[in-house]
Scaffold this motif. Structure first.
Motif, PDB file in Angstrom:
ATOM      1  N   ALA A  26      -7.546   2.282  -2.842  1.00  0.00           N
ATOM      2  CA  ALA A  26      -6.882   1.236  -2.064  1.00  0.00           C
ATOM      3  C   ALA A  26      -5.587   1.724  -1.423  1.00  0.00           C
ATOM      4  O   ALA A  26      -4.915   0.951  -0.730  1.00  0.00           O
ATOM      5  N   GLY A  27      -5.231   2.996  -1.654  1.00  0.00           N
ATOM      6  CA  GLY A  27      -4.080   3.564  -0.974  1.00  0.00           C
ATOM      7  C   GLY A  27      -2.838   3.753  -1.804  1.00  0.00           C
ATOM      8  O   GLY A  27      -1.776   4.110  -1.279  1.00  0.00           O
ATOM      9  N   HIS A  28      -2.935   3.554  -3.112  1.00  0.00           N
ATOM     10  CA  HIS A  28      -1.762   3.701  -3.975  1.00  0.00           C
ATOM     11  C   HIS A  28      -1.677   5.096  -4.595  1.00  0.00           C
ATOM     12  O   HIS A  28      -2.710   5.703  -4.913  1.00  0.00           O
ATOM     13  N   ALA A  33      -6.628  -7.421  -2.622  1.00  0.00           N
ATOM     14  CA  ALA A  33      -6.478  -6.301  -1.692  1.00  0.00           C
ATOM     15  C   ALA A  33      -7.288  -5.092  -2.147  1.00  0.00           C
ATOM     16  O   ALA A  33      -7.671  -4.255  -1.314  1.00  0.00           O
ATOM     17  N   TRP A  34      -7.559  -4.991  -3.426  1.00  0.00           N
ATOM     18  CA  TRP A  34      -8.373  -3.898  -3.968  1.00  0.00           C
ATOM     19  C   TRP A  34      -9.870  -4.202  -3.881  1.00  0.00           C
ATOM     20  O   TRP A  34     -10.685  -3.464  -4.417  1.00  0.00           O
ATOM     21  N   THR A  92      -2.900  -8.631  -5.149  1.00  0.00           N
ATOM     22  CA  THR A  92      -3.159  -7.189  -5.260  1.00  0.00           C
ATOM     23  C   THR A  92      -4.612  -6.932  -5.625  1.00  0.00           C
ATOM     24  O   THR A  92      -5.273  -6.068  -5.035  1.00  0.00           O
ATOM     25  N   ARG A 140      -4.157  11.274  -4.303  1.00  0.00           N
ATOM     26  CA  ARG A 140      -3.181  10.288  -4.789  1.00  0.00           C
ATOM     27  C   ARG A 140      -3.220  10.130  -6.309  1.00  0.00           C
ATOM     28  O   ARG A 140      -2.409   9.399  -6.880  1.00  0.00           O
ATOM     29  N   THR A 148       0.854  -1.184   0.000  1.00  0.00           N
ATOM     30  CA  THR A 148       0.000   0.000   0.000  1.00  0.00           C
ATOM     31  C   THR A 148       0.893   1.239   0.000  1.00  0.00           C
ATOM     32  O   THR A 148       1.883   1.297   0.732  1.00  0.00           O
ATOM     33  N   GLY A 149       0.569   2.193  -0.806  1.00  0.00           N
ATOM     34  CA  GLY A 149       1.377   3.393  -0.922  1.00  0.00           C
ATOM     35  C   GLY A 149       2.348   3.350  -2.074  1.00  0.00           C
ATOM     36  O   GLY A 149       2.864   4.394  -2.502  1.00  0.00           O
TER      37      GLY A 149
END
Length: 517
Positions: free
Chosen positions: A29-31, A177-178, A174, A74, A6-7
């Protein structure tokens, strides 16, 4: 393996519907997302549109204002591919053209770091072919999202011949996670969904070509009986016949003209006329202001029967006819159970009886063929439905020899049980049964050929195209032996290799096994 951190930076190439959707969920999702399009204004507009979507999600209480602001912050429009140098994952969502994709990934390979993963959102092009000219083809996989990306749960993670399994596993994790439901698949024509879905359209088109019923009626049977969200004709109109026909033609050609994927002359004629569906205002149905379309055909109301017989061999159990018995009885119909040999001219069971008619669950033979085989003229067959306790509609077909009054009495049985009854012409396998059998057959072949697992096939069809049940789970529910029988009888009726039975179905039948425990 695990999902990318993440990130970390996710680069998305192409800001159309697919690219902007991927960017939206990756940022949420934090990217950090860098969105690039050859038209700079297109990327900027896409980011503005994504911001508006976030705002609507906040209004609906589906996203906090703080999360929306952070996700929007982001998102960045990239001015060139050079800005993708620090990306952990690059997802390509450009035009469906092999040369264009190869050229893009060749450029990216010279820019991104050695550990960066390259992913293509292609829906139809070989992942193996896209990666073939890269210096490191092992780091490219397919990451096939479905439109609209934020709403559709499925992601097909496609491995080409050279793809590193660890890379595919990272992309799988991934996607999960999304918030998606990823499935692994091998790079073969159509992957999972576009291959396994072909019979849904093909069998509907064949039913129409054989004048079994009109499009509105077939759609209603598939929706209200089969539980599908849309029937084949309304769905083809929505997709667009240019797109749907092109995919069918592509799969047909890729499998060296396998008759299982033969395109329809009826659909080709719609293309010739320019009737592309909703986008052109006309397909199988008309669209636009003032457009009027016929509704589905249902049988006229018939009297409630005084008596329904049910014959079954001693020790025999049949889940489908038993479920139908329960529905009849729940609606106050008296069902008299007895051994099948007592005073009846048929030699099959289970069967229902009313006014001299014998009523069977379809096994892929026409009612006329069953009447001949059983030496019982008043033979009627009924279709598969998703849930015999709840389905709103069911299809029946009668033998050519059947007396109209015998058929009407049977219509009265089903109407009394709360079904809208549709009569279709006496075609092999009726509508839902033949479609489900072919979907299961195609899914079984995909599993047999190592394209995907049985679980992945079912997940893909439920999450990718909203089927009410996975094809292989449906085969388990109906009985794999019955699916094989339906296909064998259809193959005999048509004399075509199109209905050949998957070797995996035969093995499951022989072993008495299921696809899912």
């Amino acid at each position: 393996m695990a999902a990318i951190a993440t990130g970390s930076v996710v680069a998305v190439i192409g800001s159309g519907a697919m690219g902007s959707g991927i960017a939206q969920i990756a940022a949420a999702a934090g990217h950090t997302v860098r969105l690039f399009d050859t038209r700079a204004e297109a990327a900027l507009k896409a980011i503005a549109d994504i911001g508006a979507v976030y705002a609507k999600l906040v209004e609906k209480g589906k996203m906090s204002a703080a999360d929306a602001d952070a996700a929007r912050a982001r998102l960045h429009a990239a001015s060139g591919l050079a800005e993708m140098a620090d990306a952990a994952l690059v997802v390509e969502a450009i035009v469906e053209n092999l040369d264009a994709k190869r050229a893009l990934f060749a450029d990216l390979e010279a820019i991104v770091g050695e550990s960066a993963i390259l992913a293509t959102n292609t829906s139809s092009i070989s992942v193996t072919a896209i990666a073939a000219r890269l210096r490191h083809p092992q780091r490219l996989v397919g990451m096939h999202f479905f439109n609209p990306v934020p709403l559709m749960a499925l992601v097909e993670v496609i491995s080409g011949v050279a793809s590193d399994p660890a890379v595919a596993a990272t992309v799988f994790d991934t996607a999960a996670a999304w918030g998606k439901n990823p499935v692994h698949a091998k790079s073969t024509p159509g992957f999972i969904v576009n291959r396994v879905a072909r019979p849904f359209y093909a069998e509907g088109l064949r039913l129409l070509n054989e004048q079994a019923a009109d499009p509105a009626t077939i759609d209603a049977v598939m929706r209200e009986g089969g539980g599908f969200r849309m029937g084949p004709f309304e769905l083809m109109d929505l997709i667009g016949h240019d797109v749907n026909y092109s995919v069918t033609q592509s799969v047909f050609n890729a499998y060296y003209n396998d008759p299982r994927y033969t395109p329809s002359v009826l659909q080709q004629e719609l293309l010739n006329a320019g009737f592309l569906g909703r986008k052109s205002g006309r397909g199988f149905f008309r669209y636009g202001e003032g457009a009027a379309n016929p509704g589905p055909r249902s049988e006229a109301p018939q009297p409630r029967p005084d008596y329904v017989g049910y014959s079954i061999e001693p020790g025999q159990s049949d889940a489908i006819t038993s479920a139908l018995c329960q529905r009849l009885e729940a609606h106050g119909l008296k069902v008299a159970r007895r051994k099948s040999a007592e005073g009846h001219q048929h030699n099959e069971a289970p069967a229902f009886h009313c006014n001299g008619a014998a009523v069977y669950f379809t096994d892929g033979r026409t009612a006329t063929a069953r009447a001949r085989d059983n030496r019982h003229a008043d033979t009627i067959v009924f279709d598969l439905v998703l849930d015999y306790g709840k389905a709103a509609r069911i299809a029946l077909a009668r033998a050519d020899q059947c007396r109209p009054e015998a058929f009407d009495a049977v219509v009265g049985i089903f109407q009394a049980a709360g079904f809208a009854v549709t009569r279709v012409d006496d075609v092999p396998g009726l509508a839902v049964m033949r479609t489900v059998a072919m979907l299961a057959n195609e899914a079984a072949d995909a599993v047999n050929q190592g394209v995907c697992s049985a679980a992945a096939a079912d997940t893909a069809m439920q999450k990718g195209v909203n089927y009410p049940r996975g094809p292989l789970a449906w085969a388990d529910a109906v009985g794999i032996g019955h699916i094989v029988t339906v296909l064998e009888n259809m193959a005999a009726a048509y004399g075509e290799d199109r209905y050949r039975v998957s070797p995996l179905l035969r093995r499951k039948q022989a072993a008495g096994a299921r696809f899912h425990a």
